[in-house]
Design an enzyme around this catalytic site. Structure first.
Site, mmCIF file in Angstrom:
data_model
loop_
_atom_site.group_PDB
_atom_site.id
_atom_site.type_symbol
_atom_site.label_atom_id
_atom_site.label_comp_id
_atom_site.label_asym_id
_atom_site.label_seq_id
_atom_site.Cartn_x
_atom_site.Cartn_y
_atom_site.Cartn_z
ATOM 1 N N TYR A 115 0.896 -1.097 -0.042
ATOM 2 C CA TYR A 115 -0.150 -0.033 -0.023
ATOM 3 C C TYR A 115 0.836 1.322 0.013
ATOM 4 O O TYR A 115 1.743 1.348 0.815
ATOM 5 C CB TYR A 115 -0.768 0.046 1.332
ATOM 6 C CG TYR A 115 -1.745 1.184 1.361
ATOM 7 C CD1 TYR A 115 -2.802 1.400 0.312
ATOM 8 C CD2 TYR A 115 -1.697 2.115 2.460
ATOM 9 C CE1 TYR A 115 -3.686 2.307 0.529
ATOM 10 C CE2 TYR A 115 -2.526 3.257 2.475
ATOM 11 C CZ TYR A 115 -3.462 3.582 1.464
ATOM 12 O OH TYR A 115 -4.241 4.478 1.587
ATOM 13 N N ASP B 89 9.170 2.801 0.305
ATOM 14 C CA ASP B 89 8.035 3.453 1.085
ATOM 15 C C ASP B 89 8.023 3.098 2.503
ATOM 16 O O ASP B 89 7.796 1.901 2.887
ATOM 17 C CB ASP B 89 6.485 3.141 0.348
ATOM 18 C CG ASP B 89 5.463 3.639 1.177
ATOM 19 O OD1 ASP B 89 5.758 4.291 2.321
ATOM 20 O OD2 ASP B 89 4.369 3.495 0.622
ATOM 21 N N LYS C 9 3.530 8.758 9.043
ATOM 22 C CA LYS C 9 3.181 8.246 10.342
ATOM 23 C C LYS C 9 4.173 8.647 11.378
ATOM 24 O O LYS C 9 3.840 9.843 12.010
ATOM 25 C CB LYS C 9 3.356 6.534 10.158
ATOM 26 C CG LYS C 9 2.021 6.370 9.083
ATOM 27 C CD LYS C 9 1.415 4.927 9.060
ATOM 28 C CE LYS C 9 0.175 4.962 8.290
ATOM 29 N NZ LYS C 9 0.167 3.901 7.335
HETATM 30 C C1 PLP Z 1 -0.185 4.654 5.699
HETATM 31 C C2 PLP Z 1 0.647 4.450 4.455
HETATM 32 C C3 PLP Z 1 0.605 5.263 3.501
HETATM 33 C C4 PLP Z 1 -0.086 6.603 3.382
HETATM 34 O O1 PLP Z 1 0.017 7.457 4.309
HETATM 35 P P1 PLP Z 1 -1.209 8.530 4.439
HETATM 36 O O2 PLP Z 1 -0.398 9.430 5.475
HETATM 37 O O3 PLP Z 1 -2.123 7.662 5.009
HETATM 38 O O4 PLP Z 1 -1.413 9.123 3.451
HETATM 39 C C5 PLP Z 1 1.666 5.024 2.260
HETATM 40 N N1 PLP Z 1 2.311 4.068 2.129
HETATM 41 C C6 PLP Z 1 2.615 3.193 3.466
HETATM 42 C C7 PLP Z 1 3.489 1.720 3.589
HETATM 43 C C8 PLP Z 1 1.502 3.356 4.423
HETATM 44 O O5 PLP Z 1 1.511 2.495 5.506
#
Ligand code: PLP
Length: 418
Positions: free
Chosen positions: A140, A228, A256
């Site tokens: 994701y 990511d 996060k």
């Molecule tokens: C949560 C998440 C995102 C998106 O971040 P948001 O602050 O919710 O837009 C992108 N990549 C990873 C791996 C995530 O866990």
């Protein structure tokens, strides 16, 4: 009370929630509405207390409402909330990030993880002059059009393949490939983006040397490797997954933990790659609230709480939680595995740890997670309301809290075994 609030919310907010996973759709029932939180606990609007493992899906790594962060927020907010001009605290947090993550020379602050990944892709395309991107299924990367295809987290939870409203043209250059299998890359590919430790299809660790092989593959084809690290950044270790696995990408995405519970994300890399970003280069990215002074104050304070001993405590806690959960499932005669890497873990009700998204989906579809979720919730432990989400024990989850959780898990496991 929850029912009343939920029906009121549904009158004015689509589905009653501002992020789909909160809706309880994949576990059934009515979401609790949080009134306040402190340390490892949340209290709902009815006054029930829960040991929380959602922890805002990761940001609250120091526990809820840590006094140092609350102080920093109060101090910063007394000076104003947003200026549209640079501030000292933006420099300080950028220095802190570049100090921690080896290979990040410069870093640009944005307001969410989605913005970070979306911009990293634009930057990779701008820097290479290529259009195609390759992502792994079940990973994701936020909700930008080009990255939603075969996404984990809420996209997987809701059983939607990608999203409607995304035109075919927006994903025409997105190639989706299975995790833990070496992808085909060629000179038309700008970037290979991945969660170095996937944690949005449950925790599905990379096979031994897989990340190193991806690094070499990218080098062979001039493809930028994008980590990511929105979950793993400042969580797995001071330098995140790149430090943990000893593999250095070309670009990093953060979110996060970095905002200390306030909206913030970031992307960074070598000065060379980052020099393509405006105003230095011609890859455009901007933000009215980027580098917001309250978010930078909260984030900086949280990062400074995360020293080597903090990471040691986080890992010890996660390990004993994983072992305790396994023991609870075992003694109840339930097939389950609890993959755990550093401070990150998740639960699959199956006999073998999945190695890719197909296996994760197969493991998630028996509905056992929903049963366990409710058995835990009714006993005062809040897990994330979806089988693909990780558990996020924080620095406030002491040994005592973890053993309490494990005792409760034994009861919950016996209930769902019947
Ligand atoms: C949560 C998440 C995102 C998106 O971040 P948001 O602050 O919710 O837009 C992108 N990549 C990873 C791996 C995530 O866990």
């Amino acid at each position: 009370m929850s029912e009343k609030l939920f029906s009121r919310a549904k009158q004015v907010i689509p589905g009653g929630v501002n992020s789909p996973v909160r809706s309880f759709r994949s576990v059934g029932g009515t979401p609790y509405f949080v009134a306040r939180a402190e340390g490892p606990y949340i209290w709902d609007s009815e006054g029930n207390r829960y040991i929380d493992y959602v922890m805002s899906y990761g940001p609250a790594i120091a526990g809820h409402c840590p006094p140092q962060i609350i102080d920093a927020i109060q101090q910063a907010s007394g000076n104003g909330t947003s200026y549209g001009a640079p501030t000292l605290s933006e420099i300080e947090i950028a220095e802190e990030i570049t100090k921690r993550v080896h290979g990040v020379d410069t870093v640009r602050l944005v307001s969410s993880g989605t913005e970070a990944t979306m911009t990293a892709i634009r930057l990779a395309r701008g820097a290479t002059g290529r259009d195609k991107i390759v992502k792994f299924s079940g990973h994701y990367h936020g909700h930008a059009d080009s990255l939603l295809a075969a996404g984990g987290s809420g996209v997987a939870n809701q059983g939607i393949s990608g999203s409607s409203g995304v035109p075919a043209s927006a994903v025409a250059d997105t190639i989706v490939t299975p995790w833990n299998t070496i992808p085909d890359l060629d000179s038309s590919v700008a970037a290979l983006i991945l969660e170095p430790l996937p944690a949005n299809m449950g925790v599905v660790p990379p096979k031994e040397n897989f990340l190193t092989e991806l690094r070499n593959l990218c080098d062979n084809h001039g493809v930028l490797l994008v980590f990511d690290e929105v979950i793993t950044g400042f969580r797995l270790a001071e330098g995140g997954a790149s430090q943990w696995y000893g593999v250095t990408p070309d670009l990093w995405c953060f979110g996060k933990v970095i905002g200390g519970g306030l909206p913030m994300g970031a992307y960074g890399g070598s000065s060379d790659v980052m020099s393509n970003v405006a105003p230095l280069g011609d890859v455009y990215q901007a933000g009215t609230l980027s580098g917001n002074p309250i978010a930078t104050a909260a984030g900086l304070t949280q990062l400074r709480l995360l020293d080597a001993s903090a990471y040691e405590r986080l890992e010890i806690g996660a390990k004993s939680l994983a072992e305790g959960l396994c023991a609870a499932f075992n003694s109840a005669g339930i097939d389950a595995v609890v993959p755990q890497v550093g401070p990150i873990l998740s639960i699959f009700f199956t006999s073998q740890i999945p190695t890719n998204f197909d296996e994760a989906q197969e493991a998630a579809k028996n509905g056992k997670y929903a049963e366990f979720f409710h058995a835990m919730l009714s006993r005062g432990v809040a897990l994330a309301p979806g089988p693909y989400e990780a558990l996020f024990p924080s620095l406030a989850h002491t040994e005592k809290i973890i053993s309490e959780t494990i005792e409760i898990a034994h009861e919950a496991a016996l209930e769902i075994a019947q």
